[in-house]
Scaffold this active site. Structure first.
Site, mmCIF file in Angstrom:
data_model
loop_
_atom_site.group_PDB
_atom_site.id
_atom_site.type_symbol
_atom_site.label_atom_id
_atom_site.label_comp_id
_atom_site.label_asym_id
_atom_site.label_seq_id
_atom_site.Cartn_x
_atom_site.Cartn_y
_atom_site.Cartn_z
ATOM 1 N N SER A 1 14.400 12.299 -22.873
ATOM 2 C CA SER A 1 13.377 12.882 -22.740
ATOM 3 C C SER A 1 12.737 13.764 -23.602
ATOM 4 O O SER A 1 13.556 14.555 -24.059
ATOM 5 C CB SER A 1 13.352 13.463 -21.221
ATOM 6 O OG SER A 1 12.170 14.109 -20.859
ATOM 7 N N TYR B 1 17.201 19.415 -14.662
ATOM 8 C CA TYR B 1 17.034 18.189 -15.085
ATOM 9 C C TYR B 1 16.877 17.960 -16.707
ATOM 10 O O TYR B 1 17.706 17.185 -17.271
ATOM 11 C CB TYR B 1 15.794 17.713 -14.581
ATOM 12 C CG TYR B 1 15.335 16.223 -15.204
ATOM 13 C CD1 TYR B 1 16.050 15.202 -14.962
ATOM 14 C CD2 TYR B 1 14.330 16.336 -16.049
ATOM 15 C CE1 TYR B 1 15.724 14.031 -15.661
ATOM 16 C CE2 TYR B 1 13.851 15.096 -16.690
ATOM 17 C CZ TYR B 1 14.347 13.817 -16.593
ATOM 18 O OH TYR B 1 14.342 12.878 -17.206
ATOM 19 N N LYS C 1 20.064 16.322 -19.433
ATOM 20 C CA LYS C 1 19.599 15.458 -20.625
ATOM 21 C C LYS C 1 20.091 16.001 -21.992
ATOM 22 O O LYS C 1 20.751 15.132 -22.833
ATOM 23 C CB LYS C 1 17.785 15.246 -20.747
ATOM 24 C CG LYS C 1 17.656 14.434 -19.552
ATOM 25 C CD LYS C 1 17.874 12.862 -19.482
ATOM 26 C CE LYS C 1 17.321 12.095 -18.228
ATOM 27 N NZ LYS C 1 18.180 11.128 -18.188
HETATM 28 P P1 NAD Z 1 13.737 5.849 -11.469
HETATM 29 O O1 NAD Z 1 14.691 6.739 -10.515
HETATM 30 O O2 NAD Z 1 12.936 4.845 -11.008
HETATM 31 O O3 NAD Z 1 15.406 4.870 -11.853
HETATM 32 C C1 NAD Z 1 16.740 5.381 -11.830
HETATM 33 C C2 NAD Z 1 17.368 4.514 -11.088
HETATM 34 O O4 NAD Z 1 18.949 5.009 -11.487
HETATM 35 C C3 NAD Z 1 17.342 4.379 -9.793
HETATM 36 O O5 NAD Z 1 17.166 2.939 -9.273
HETATM 37 C C4 NAD Z 1 18.501 5.057 -9.023
HETATM 38 O O6 NAD Z 1 18.731 4.439 -7.717
HETATM 39 C C5 NAD Z 1 19.556 4.795 -10.095
HETATM 40 N N1 NAD Z 1 20.574 5.793 -9.974
HETATM 41 C C6 NAD Z 1 20.216 7.120 -10.132
HETATM 42 N N2 NAD Z 1 21.701 7.742 -9.965
HETATM 43 C C7 NAD Z 1 22.514 6.917 -10.259
HETATM 44 C C8 NAD Z 1 24.175 6.655 -10.194
HETATM 45 N N3 NAD Z 1 24.823 7.706 -10.170
HETATM 46 N N4 NAD Z 1 24.693 5.351 -10.175
HETATM 47 C C9 NAD Z 1 23.985 4.343 -10.087
HETATM 48 N N5 NAD Z 1 22.667 4.510 -10.070
HETATM 49 C C10 NAD Z 1 22.012 5.639 -10.002
HETATM 50 O O7 NAD Z 1 13.879 6.586 -12.686
HETATM 51 P P2 NAD Z 1 13.014 6.015 -13.910
HETATM 52 O O8 NAD Z 1 11.620 6.554 -14.042
HETATM 53 O O9 NAD Z 1 13.220 4.630 -14.149
HETATM 54 O O10 NAD Z 1 13.609 6.621 -15.209
HETATM 55 C C11 NAD Z 1 14.910 5.854 -15.891
HETATM 56 C C12 NAD Z 1 15.440 6.996 -16.852
HETATM 57 O O11 NAD Z 1 14.804 7.476 -17.598
HETATM 58 C C13 NAD Z 1 16.358 8.297 -15.871
HETATM 59 O O12 NAD Z 1 17.504 8.597 -16.739
HETATM 60 C C14 NAD Z 1 15.056 9.342 -16.446
HETATM 61 O O13 NAD Z 1 15.730 10.365 -16.378
HETATM 62 C C15 NAD Z 1 14.727 8.912 -17.733
HETATM 63 N N6 NAD Z 1 13.265 9.590 -17.958
HETATM 64 C C16 NAD Z 1 11.992 9.211 -17.065
HETATM 65 C C17 NAD Z 1 11.045 9.424 -17.316
HETATM 66 C C18 NAD Z 1 10.044 9.421 -16.500
HETATM 67 O O14 NAD Z 1 8.862 9.969 -16.551
HETATM 68 N N7 NAD Z 1 9.816 8.230 -15.573
HETATM 69 C C19 NAD Z 1 10.587 10.414 -18.299
HETATM 70 C C20 NAD Z 1 11.768 10.545 -19.577
HETATM 71 C C21 NAD Z 1 13.123 10.144 -19.014
HETATM 72 N N1 UFG Z 2 -0.398 17.378 -13.112
HETATM 73 C C1 UFG Z 2 -1.429 17.749 -12.361
HETATM 74 N N2 UFG Z 2 -1.301 17.578 -11.188
HETATM 75 C C2 UFG Z 2 -0.204 16.843 -10.465
HETATM 76 C C3 UFG Z 2 0.528 16.423 -11.342
HETATM 77 C C4 UFG Z 2 0.888 16.787 -12.414
HETATM 78 O O1 UFG Z 2 -2.191 18.417 -12.750
HETATM 79 O O2 UFG Z 2 -0.343 16.408 -9.286
HETATM 80 C C5 UFG Z 2 -0.319 17.549 -14.583
HETATM 81 C C6 UFG Z 2 0.761 18.249 -15.375
HETATM 82 O O3 UFG Z 2 0.493 20.078 -15.141
HETATM 83 C C7 UFG Z 2 0.807 18.046 -16.725
HETATM 84 C C8 UFG Z 2 0.328 16.583 -16.585
HETATM 85 O O4 UFG Z 2 -0.409 16.583 -15.387
HETATM 86 O O5 UFG Z 2 -0.136 18.976 -17.267
HETATM 87 C C9 UFG Z 2 1.574 15.703 -16.561
HETATM 88 O O6 UFG Z 2 2.441 15.923 -15.541
HETATM 89 P P1 UFG Z 2 3.415 15.068 -14.929
HETATM 90 O O7 UFG Z 2 4.390 15.834 -13.964
HETATM 91 O O8 UFG Z 2 3.147 13.636 -14.737
HETATM 92 O O9 UFG Z 2 4.538 14.854 -16.298
HETATM 93 P P2 UFG Z 2 5.354 16.150 -17.288
HETATM 94 O O10 UFG Z 2 4.787 15.947 -18.506
HETATM 95 O O11 UFG Z 2 5.261 17.396 -16.405
HETATM 96 O O12 UFG Z 2 6.813 15.404 -16.978
HETATM 97 C C10 UFG Z 2 7.297 14.247 -17.274
HETATM 98 C C11 UFG Z 2 8.355 13.969 -16.615
HETATM 99 C C12 UFG Z 2 9.654 14.542 -17.044
HETATM 100 C C13 UFG Z 2 9.762 14.453 -18.473
HETATM 101 C C14 UFG Z 2 8.495 14.664 -18.964
HETATM 102 C C15 UFG Z 2 8.733 14.189 -20.366
HETATM 103 O O13 UFG Z 2 8.257 14.121 -15.135
HETATM 104 O O14 UFG Z 2 10.867 14.340 -16.221
HETATM 105 O O15 UFG Z 2 7.460 13.884 -18.610
HETATM 106 O O16 UFG Z 2 7.953 14.838 -21.601
HETATM 107 F F1 UFG Z 2 10.767 15.097 -18.752
#
Ligand code: NAD
Ligand code: UFG
Length: 346
Positions: free
Chosen positions: A127, A152, A156
């Site tokens: 991330s 979190y 990572k």
């Molecule tokens: P998500 O929660 O939808 O998917 C993660 C999946 O992993 C889920 O289905 C959950 O049930 C499974 N899981 C969690 N722990 C587990 C374990 N110990 N064993 C087996 N399964 C497990 O999340 P996502 O948005 O699809 O994110 C996927 C990956 O990308 C994550 O590692 C997350 O940290 C990373 N990521 C997501 C974002 C975002 O904004 N969505 C941003 C940066 C990185």
């Molecule tokens: N925001 C609002 N109101 C809300 C939610 C968010 O104003 O209810 C704003 C936040 O302050 C930020 C922007 O919208 O300025 C985006 O916020 P998000 O929570 O959607 O995303 P973040 O950038 O904070 O974080 C996300 C994921 C993290 C990841 C990161 C990677 O949640 O897990 O992107 O850049 F690490």
């Protein structure tokens, strides 16, 4: 020759389910391991419906050595796409042990078992949060991985550190089957598959902007709280680099191909390279959905930064990848999923 088999950890989740579609469509065989802690098996049923292909689903935890042992005995796995992890920033501050247990220890068990079976290709979901709060708003991969502000983000960065050490150990012992690792640092994935059949299905009140705004648009939530209106940005609200989830998972297919002819550990940013403010997202939703999004500007959210966006030129050069979809595509596809599935997979 039979198709290469890919193990997708966390494949039932938001990004993992989209990755399964791209993998199946690219001709790979897919084995998913997911403990369903943050997902529903219905997502995988819909992946099969969209692609007309089947995958193998194992409901198990990546910390379960026996389950991994069984999978690696039954399937000759070519590479692992490692999405499984817990991802809620606020929750990680309240439950740090659970986050480190799941994300860090989980990856240790997974890589230990991979090594035992000689499977040494892995793509890890990292991330942009690993960069902490650097001076520049445009993030390049050579910035230090330093200063993540919550457990979190730290989990990572820790996993990145662990993975970076694996090929170094190869060099020392001169293995003929070296570790080959790609760390993909995601910016802000949003959007959904164009079918509207799969998408993001957060538990409870969404933490992230786009799921929140789409639930306001569909009438499930009353109004958006905009966290901070006094940032040094275009309109005072936070700016982020939003990337369509389908573009994001296509980056994984490119990375898989790059694993063919390399070794070591490399990191790539996956972002669109352009930032949008919270109010720009709100206005795109209003224009595309025809709904009014009620909002109120409130205090800044602790731990938030003003602005960031990706420099993804390394991924273009080395993975031959760049985004194809724009903000309107992201909002249109989010809305198709949200309006057809107001209660997610339930
Ligand atoms: P998500 O929660 O939808 O998917 C993660 C999946 O992993 C889920 O289905 C959950 O049930 C499974 N899981 C969690 N722990 C587990 C374990 N110990 N064993 C087996 N399964 C497990 O999340 P996502 O948005 O699809 O994110 C996927 C990956 O990308 C994550 O590692 C997350 O940290 C990373 N990521 C997501 C974002 C975002 O904004 N969505 C941003 C940066 C990185
Ligand atoms: N925001 C609002 N109101 C809300 C939610 C968010 O104003 O209810 C704003 C936040 O302050 C930020 C922007 O919208 O300025 C985006 O916020 P998000 O929570 O959607 O995303 P973040 O950038 O904070 O974080 C996300 C994921 C993290 C990841 C990161 C990677 O949640 O897990 O992107 O850049 F690490």
């Amino acid at each position: 020759m039979s198709a290469e088999k890919i193990l997708v950890t966390g494949g039932a989740g938001y990004i993992g389910s989209h990755a399964c579609i791209e993998l199946l469509e690219a001709g790979y065989d897919v084995i998913v391991i997911d403990n369903l802690s943050n997902s529903k098996p219905e997502s995988l049923a819909r992946v099969e419906k969209i692609t007309g292909k089947s995958l193998c689903f194992v409901q198990a935890d990546i910390r379960d050595k026996q389950a991994l042992n069984d999978i690696f005995n039954q399937h000759e796995i070519y590479a692992v796409l490692h999405f499984a992890g817990l991802k809620a920033v606020g929750e990680s501050c309240a439950q740090p042990i659970r986050y480190y247990q799941n994300n860090v220890y989980g990856t240790l068990v997974l890589t230990e078992m991979m090594q035992q079976f000689g499977i040494k290709k892995i793509i890890f979901s990292s991330s942009a949060t690993v960069y902490g709060e650097p001076d520049s708003v445009k993030y390049t991969e050579d910035l230090p991985v330093f200063g993540a502000t919550n457990p979190y983000g730290k989990s990572k960065a820790m996993v990145e550190d662990i993975l970076k050490d694996l090929p170094i150990a190869d060099d020392l012992s001169n293995y003929s089957n070296p570790w080959n690792i790609i760390l993909l640092r995601y910016f802000n994935p949003i959007g959904a598959h164009k079918s509207g059949l799969i998408g993001e299905d957060p538990n409870g009140i969404p933490n992230n902007l786009v799921p929140y705004v789409s639930q306001v648009a569909v009438g499930k939530l009353d109004q958006l709280s905009v966290f901070g209106g006094d940032y040094p940005t275009i309109d005072g609200t936070g700016v982020r680099d939003y990337i369509h989830v389908v573009d994001l998972v296509k980056g994984h297919i490119q990375a898989l191909q790059a694993l063919n002819n390399s070794s070591g550990c490399r990191a790539y940013n996956l972002g669109a390279g352009k930032g949008y403010s919270v109010l720009e997202i709100v206005s795109a939703f209003e224009r595309i959905t025809g709904k009014t999004i009620k909002y109120k500007i409130v205090e800044r959210r602790a731990g938030d930064i003003a602005e960031n966006y990706a420099d993804s030129s390394l991924a273009l050069r080395e993975l031959n990848w760049q985004t194809e979809k724009n903000l309107d595509d992201m909002v249109t596809d989010t809305w198709r999923w949200q309006s057809a599935n107001p209660n997610g997979y339930k």
